[in-house]
Design an enzyme around this catalytic site. Structure first.
Site, PDB file in Angstrom:
ATOM      1  N   LYS A  63       1.099   4.899   8.320  1.00  0.00           N
ATOM      2  CA  LYS A  63       1.644   5.204   6.984  1.00  0.00           C
ATOM      3  C   LYS A  63       0.512   5.359   5.966  1.00  0.00           C
ATOM      4  O   LYS A  63       0.492   6.300   5.163  1.00  0.00           O
ATOM      5  CB  LYS A  63       2.605   4.069   6.592  1.00  0.00           C
ATOM      6  N   SER A  91       0.875  -1.190   0.000  1.00  0.00           N
ATOM      7  CA  SER A  91       0.000   0.000   0.000  1.00  0.00           C
ATOM      8  C   SER A  91       0.901   1.225   0.000  1.00  0.00           C
ATOM      9  O   SER A  91       1.581   1.492   1.000  1.00  0.00           O
ATOM     10  CB  SER A  91      -0.878   0.029   1.246  1.00  0.00           C
ATOM     11  N   LYS A 116      -7.283   1.738  -2.312  1.00  0.00           N
ATOM     12  CA  LYS A 116      -6.790   1.299  -0.996  1.00  0.00           C
ATOM     13  C   LYS A 116      -6.892   2.435   0.025  1.00  0.00           C
ATOM     14  O   LYS A 116      -7.227   2.214   1.188  1.00  0.00           O
ATOM     15  CB  LYS A 116      -5.342   0.817  -1.127  1.00  0.00           C
TER      16      LYS A 116
HETATM   17  P1  NAP Z   1       5.628  -6.528   7.393  1.00  0.00           P
HETATM   18  O1  NAP Z   1       5.245  -7.754   8.127  1.00  0.00           O
HETATM   19  O2  NAP Z   1       6.345  -5.441   8.117  1.00  0.00           O
HETATM   20  O3  NAP Z   1       6.466  -6.991   6.112  1.00  0.00           O
HETATM   21  C1  NAP Z   1       7.071  -6.097   5.231  1.00  0.00           C
HETATM   22  C2  NAP Z   1       8.195  -6.846   4.556  1.00  0.00           C
HETATM   23  O4  NAP Z   1       8.798  -5.992   3.596  1.00  0.00           O
HETATM   24  C3  NAP Z   1       9.278  -7.251   5.555  1.00  0.00           C
HETATM   25  O5  NAP Z   1       9.611  -8.595   5.337  1.00  0.00           O
HETATM   26  C4  NAP Z   1      10.426  -6.322   5.219  1.00  0.00           C
HETATM   27  O6  NAP Z   1      11.688  -6.894   5.378  1.00  0.00           O
HETATM   28  C5  NAP Z   1      10.194  -6.065   3.733  1.00  0.00           C
HETATM   29  N1  NAP Z   1      10.791  -4.790   3.354  1.00  0.00           N
HETATM   30  C6  NAP Z   1      10.408  -3.560   3.789  1.00  0.00           C
HETATM   31  N2  NAP Z   1      11.178  -2.630   3.217  1.00  0.00           N
HETATM   32  C7  NAP Z   1      12.039  -3.275   2.396  1.00  0.00           C
HETATM   33  C8  NAP Z   1      13.074  -2.860   1.542  1.00  0.00           C
HETATM   34  N3  NAP Z   1      13.367  -1.563   1.401  1.00  0.00           N
HETATM   35  N4  NAP Z   1      13.748  -3.805   0.862  1.00  0.00           N
HETATM   36  C9  NAP Z   1      13.454  -5.109   1.013  1.00  0.00           C
HETATM   37  N5  NAP Z   1      12.486  -5.577   1.813  1.00  0.00           N
HETATM   38  C10 NAP Z   1      11.786  -4.655   2.491  1.00  0.00           C
HETATM   39  O7  NAP Z   1       4.358  -5.824   6.708  1.00  0.00           O
HETATM   40  P2  NAP Z   1       3.036  -6.509   6.120  1.00  0.00           P
HETATM   41  O8  NAP Z   1       1.999  -6.476   7.169  1.00  0.00           O
HETATM   42  O9  NAP Z   1       3.378  -7.783   5.429  1.00  0.00           O
HETATM   43  O10 NAP Z   1       2.612  -5.372   5.063  1.00  0.00           O
HETATM   44  C11 NAP Z   1       3.178  -5.303   3.756  1.00  0.00           C
HETATM   45  C12 NAP Z   1       2.376  -4.288   2.945  1.00  0.00           C
HETATM   46  O11 NAP Z   1       1.007  -4.722   2.877  1.00  0.00           O
HETATM   47  C13 NAP Z   1       2.347  -2.882   3.554  1.00  0.00           C
HETATM   48  O12 NAP Z   1       2.354  -1.915   2.553  1.00  0.00           O
HETATM   49  C14 NAP Z   1       1.024  -2.882   4.311  1.00  0.00           C
HETATM   50  O13 NAP Z   1       0.527  -1.565   4.489  1.00  0.00           O
HETATM   51  C15 NAP Z   1       0.159  -3.725   3.411  1.00  0.00           C
HETATM   52  N6  NAP Z   1      -0.979  -4.410   4.036  1.00  0.00           N
HETATM   53  C16 NAP Z   1      -0.844  -5.078   5.220  1.00  0.00           C
HETATM   54  C17 NAP Z   1      -1.947  -5.712   5.780  1.00  0.00           C
HETATM   55  C18 NAP Z   1      -1.875  -6.448   7.092  1.00  0.00           C
HETATM   56  O14 NAP Z   1      -2.937  -6.771   7.667  1.00  0.00           O
HETATM   57  N7  NAP Z   1      -0.712  -6.789   7.617  1.00  0.00           N
HETATM   58  C19 NAP Z   1      -3.181  -5.680   5.136  1.00  0.00           C
HETATM   59  C20 NAP Z   1      -3.288  -5.021   3.918  1.00  0.00           C
HETATM   60  C21 NAP Z   1      -2.177  -4.393   3.378  1.00  0.00           C
HETATM   61  P3  NAP Z   1      12.353  -7.015   6.850  1.00  0.00           P
HETATM   62  O15 NAP Z   1      11.629  -8.178   7.469  1.00  0.00           O
HETATM   63  O16 NAP Z   1      13.779  -7.280   6.560  1.00  0.00           O
HETATM   64  O17 NAP Z   1      12.089  -5.715   7.535  1.00  0.00           O
END
Ligand code: NAP
Length: 320
Positions: A261, A118, A193
């Site tokens: 964010k 997102s 979104k």
């Molecule tokens: P998360 O658990 O924090 O995972 C994000 C992943 O991205 C982590 O593995 C992180 O690596 C990796 N990452 C971040 N920056 C990076 C970079 N510069 N280079 C390489 N890898 C990078 O977050 P998430 O919950 O999966 O969310 C991911 C996306 O989906 C976000 O945009 C969020 O807003 C969206 N989203 C989340 C949900 C939810 O319920 N969780 C629902 C809808 C949408 P590291 O582990 O090394 O930090």
């Protein structure tokens, strides 16, 4: 006069069948709460899968499931036709796609990049423009449905981009989600979104107020939730986040810092368009306070904690 049709008649019932196209090789970058189960679902559906994550240990469950692992997005992109990204914020997507050793360095013309993070719609359009110059298509395809939806393959997927790229990726979206909507051109998925997060944020704040009100008035909030679930106040947020508030269980789920964010992005769009969105602004303030208290890794249902703290002086309110 010679017959115009050939003597050997062909079977008129025979239909032309396209030879099987080489199946797309899939790449997946970002294996966090959402990305890991999504990538696993694609692998389980039989796709050849390449993965990359910053921390090698994040790739282990995918490697065990048969995925190849790559040390950089560029290396992964050399081995994939459809490249998914599911990282945190706008700057992360820019880095992973356009940065040094990024996807753009490795992807071949004809590839499709599918960003499911997102992020800002304007930035997404700009990234799509950079990719298009190299003959690479991009879809913005953020999701809703949370970790549960990612694990169960029931996400709602909001897609922006050109129809041919959408049609090519659609079978993979159908593995990941249940409600797949091609919203419009590049960036339209990200705008959708933002709309989603306005509704979700305002609803979480409303549910938190209802549960606090029930508690302060000496009424069991669990029974209130149960009653409300049968009427117009029913929602998935009341069901899931309301339960988290009642149980005081705030393990993510959706981290508050990521919801903050998303609300920052909503605020930027509202600013650029000159729109007043007071409900979204209130939700942003809750999240600012929550993250400011060092609780950004909790689920965003922990907005309840901020509300409780605001009311801690109330004779029937929560303790601080
Ligand atoms: P998360 O658990 O924090 O995972 C994000 C992943 O991205 C982590 O593995 C992180 O690596 C990796 N990452 C971040 N920056 C990076 C970079 N510069 N280079 C390489 N890898 C990078 O977050 P998430 O919950 O999966 O969310 C991911 C996306 O989906 C976000 O945009 C969020 O807003 C969206 N989203 C989340 C949900 C939810 O319920 N969780 C629902 C809808 C949408 P590291 O582990 O090394 O930090």
């Amino acid at each position: 006069m010679a017959a115009r049709h050939p003597k050997r008649l062909c079977n008129p019932h025979r239909r032309f069948t396209m030879p099987d196209a080489k199946p797309d090789r899939v790449g997946f970058i970002g294996l966090g709460i959402m990305g890991r189960p999504m990538a696993l679902n694609l692998r389980r559906a039989g796709y050849e899968l390449a993965v990359h994550a910053r921390r090698p240990e994040s790739m282990e469950p995918l490697a065990e499931a048969g995925a190849s692992t790559w040390a950089s997005p560029a290396q992964l992109a050399r081995h994939a036709d459809l490249i998914f990204t599911m990282v945190s914020d706008t700057a992360d997507v820019e880095q992973v796609i356009l940065g040094p050793d990024g996807v753009l360095e490795g992807a071949a013309p004809g590839a499709v990049v599918v960003d499911m993070s997102s992020i800002s719609a304007a930035a997404s359009r700009a990234i799509a423009g950079c990719l298009a110059e190299r003959g690479i298509a991009m879809l913005d395809a953020p999701v809703s449905g949370g970790e549960i939806g990612a694990i169960e393959g029931t996400l709602s997927i909001m897609v922006g981009g050109e129809a041919p790229a959408f049609d090519r990726v659609r079978p993979l979206f159908e593995v990941l989600g249940r409600n797949i909507v091609h919203v419009g051109g590049s960036g339209a998925g990200q705008v959708c979104k933002s709309c989603n997060q306005v509704v979700v944020g305002a609803t979480i704040a409303g549910v938190a107020e209802a549960i606090l009100l029930a508690r302060a008035a000496g009424v069991d909030p669990a029974r209130v939730r149960e009653a409300l679930l049968g009427g117009f106040a029913a929602s998935r947020i009341l069901e899931v986040h309301g339960q988290r508030m009642i149980d005081d269980q705030f393990a993510p789920g959706f981290k508050a810092r990521l919801h903050q964010k998303d609300m920052r992005i909503v605020g930027e769009v509202a600013h650029d368009l000159g729109l007043g969105l007071p409900g979204a602004a209130a939700c942003t303030q809750y999240l600012n306070a929550l993250v400011g208290r060092g609780l950004g890794e909790l689920d965003s249902a922990a907005i309840y904690k901020v509300l409780e703290a605001m009311n801690s002086g109330h004779p029937t309110g929560g303790d601080e």
